[in-house]
Enzyme design. Structure first.
Site, short mmCIF file in Angstrom:
data_model
loop_
_atom_site.label_atom_id
_atom_site.label_comp_id
_atom_site.label_asym_id
_atom_site.label_seq_id
_atom_site.Cartn_x
_atom_site.Cartn_y
_atom_site.Cartn_z
N LYS A 11 0.82 -1.22 0.00
CA LYS A 11 0.00 0.00 0.00
C LYS A 11 0.86 1.27 0.00
O LYS A 11 2.07 1.21 0.27
CB LYS A 11 -0.93 -0.04 1.21
CG LYS A 11 -1.94 -1.20 1.17
CD LYS A 11 -2.94 -1.09 2.32
CE LYS A 11 -3.95 -2.22 2.29
NZ LYS A 11 -4.99 -2.06 3.34
N ASN A 112 -1.85 0.18 6.75
CA ASN A 112 -1.35 -1.09 7.29
C ASN A 112 -0.48 -1.87 6.30
O ASN A 112 -0.39 -3.09 6.37
CB ASN A 112 -2.52 -1.94 7.79
CG ASN A 112 -3.54 -2.22 6.71
OD1 ASN A 112 -3.41 -1.73 5.59
ND2 ASN A 112 -4.55 -2.99 7.03
N HIS A 115 -2.22 -5.39 1.58
CA HIS A 115 -3.56 -5.98 1.38
C HIS A 115 -3.40 -7.49 1.19
O HIS A 115 -2.37 -7.96 0.72
CB HIS A 115 -4.20 -5.38 0.12
CG HIS A 115 -5.42 -6.14 -0.33
ND1 HIS A 115 -6.66 -5.90 0.22
CD2 HIS A 115 -5.59 -7.14 -1.24
CE1 HIS A 115 -7.54 -6.73 -0.35
NE2 HIS A 115 -6.92 -7.49 -1.24
N GLU A 126 -9.60 -10.27 -7.56
CA GLU A 126 -8.62 -9.20 -7.32
C GLU A 126 -7.40 -9.32 -8.25
O GLU A 126 -6.89 -8.30 -8.73
CB GLU A 126 -8.20 -9.21 -5.85
CG GLU A 126 -9.35 -8.80 -4.94
CD GLU A 126 -9.06 -8.93 -3.45
OE1 GLU A 126 -9.93 -8.53 -2.66
OE2 GLU A 126 -7.98 -9.44 -3.08
P1 ADP Z 1 -8.17 -6.55 5.62
O1 ADP Z 1 -7.31 -5.63 4.76
O2 ADP Z 1 -7.43 -7.07 6.82
O3 ADP Z 1 -8.85 -7.63 4.82
P2 ADP Z 1 -10.74 -5.18 5.65
O4 ADP Z 1 -11.03 -5.88 4.37
O5 ADP Z 1 -11.75 -5.30 6.76
O6 ADP Z 1 -9.33 -5.63 6.25
O7 ADP Z 1 -10.55 -3.63 5.40
C1 ADP Z 1 -9.88 -3.18 4.23
C2 ADP Z 1 -8.91 -2.10 4.64
O8 ADP Z 1 -9.65 -0.97 5.16
C3 ADP Z 1 -7.95 -2.45 5.77
O9 ADP Z 1 -6.82 -3.17 5.33
C4 ADP Z 1 -7.58 -1.09 6.31
O10 ADP Z 1 -6.65 -0.43 5.45
C5 ADP Z 1 -8.93 -0.36 6.21
N1 ADP Z 1 -9.74 -0.48 7.45
C6 ADP Z 1 -10.50 -1.53 7.81
N2 ADP Z 1 -11.13 -1.30 8.99
C7 ADP Z 1 -10.76 -0.05 9.36
C8 ADP Z 1 -11.07 0.80 10.48
N3 ADP Z 1 -11.90 0.40 11.47
N4 ADP Z 1 -10.49 2.02 10.53
C9 ADP Z 1 -9.66 2.45 9.55
N5 ADP Z 1 -9.34 1.72 8.46
C10 ADP Z 1 -9.88 0.48 8.37
MG MG Z 2 -10.29 -7.49 3.35
#
Ligand code: ADP
Ligand code: MG
Length: 138
Positions: A11, A112, A115, A126
């Site tokens: 990212k 974070n 992805h 994807e």
């Molecule tokens: P993951 O990437 O672990 O699969 P999600 O699909 O739930 O997580 O969310 C997609 C992305 O959205 C996350 O990787 C993160 O960058 C962002 N995100 C998810 N939940 C939150 C939150 N509560 N606050 C801020 N950003 C979030």
């Molecule tokens: Mg996800």
């Protein structure tokens, strides 16, 4: 693809900080092969479509702004049990465990570093978002 491919993205927070090589090292060190890879960036429409499942959630607009703020690396990774093993390698969305890629490189829940696909079905969707199927299926 029979469960051996997953889609990964490095990212904008991580590319901007120069973590791309270190993160690729973690993937390769964990036994993943790189099947396709592209240094690129997403526009607003692409980011909204890529994260369409999260539309309407409180973090959606900030997530789209973040994901369009800089360069990303789109990667198709190959390994047996790719989706589950990769999710274990990167760590959880919230409070990723010590030793995971997100624990090492994430700066926040939003920013974070990486992805990862959450199912074989979404991995194919994807991978196809960024690559032609001939680039990663044989
Ligand atoms: P993951 O990437 O672990 O699969 P999600 O699909 O739930 O997580 O969310 C997609 C992305 O959205 C996350 O990787 C993160 O960058 C962002 N995100 C998810 N939940 C939150 C939150 N509560 N606050 C801020 N950003 C979030
Ligand atoms: Mg996800």
């Amino acid at each position: 693809m029979a469960g051996n491919l997953t889609f990964s993205m490095i990212k904008p927070d991580a590319t901007a900080k120069g973590y791309t090589g270190k993160i690729l090292d973690r993937f390769i060190g964990a036994g993943f092969g790189i099947r396709a890879m592209k240094w690129t960036r997403m526009n607003r429409d692409e980011a909204e479509r890529f994260y369409g499942v999260h539309k309407g959630k409180p973090f959606f607009d900030d997530l789209v702004a973040f994901m369009t703020s800089g360069n990303i690396v789109a990667i198709v990774l190959q390994k047996d049990n790719a989706v589950a093993d990769y999710r274990q390698l990167i760590g959880a969305t919230f409070d990723p465990a010590q030793g995971t890629v997100r624990h090492q490189f994430a700066e926040s829940t939003q920013c974070n570093a990486v992805h990862g696909s959450d199912s074989d079905e979404n991995a194919l969707i994807e991978c196809s978002f960024f690559f032609a199927q001939k680039d990663f299926l044989s």
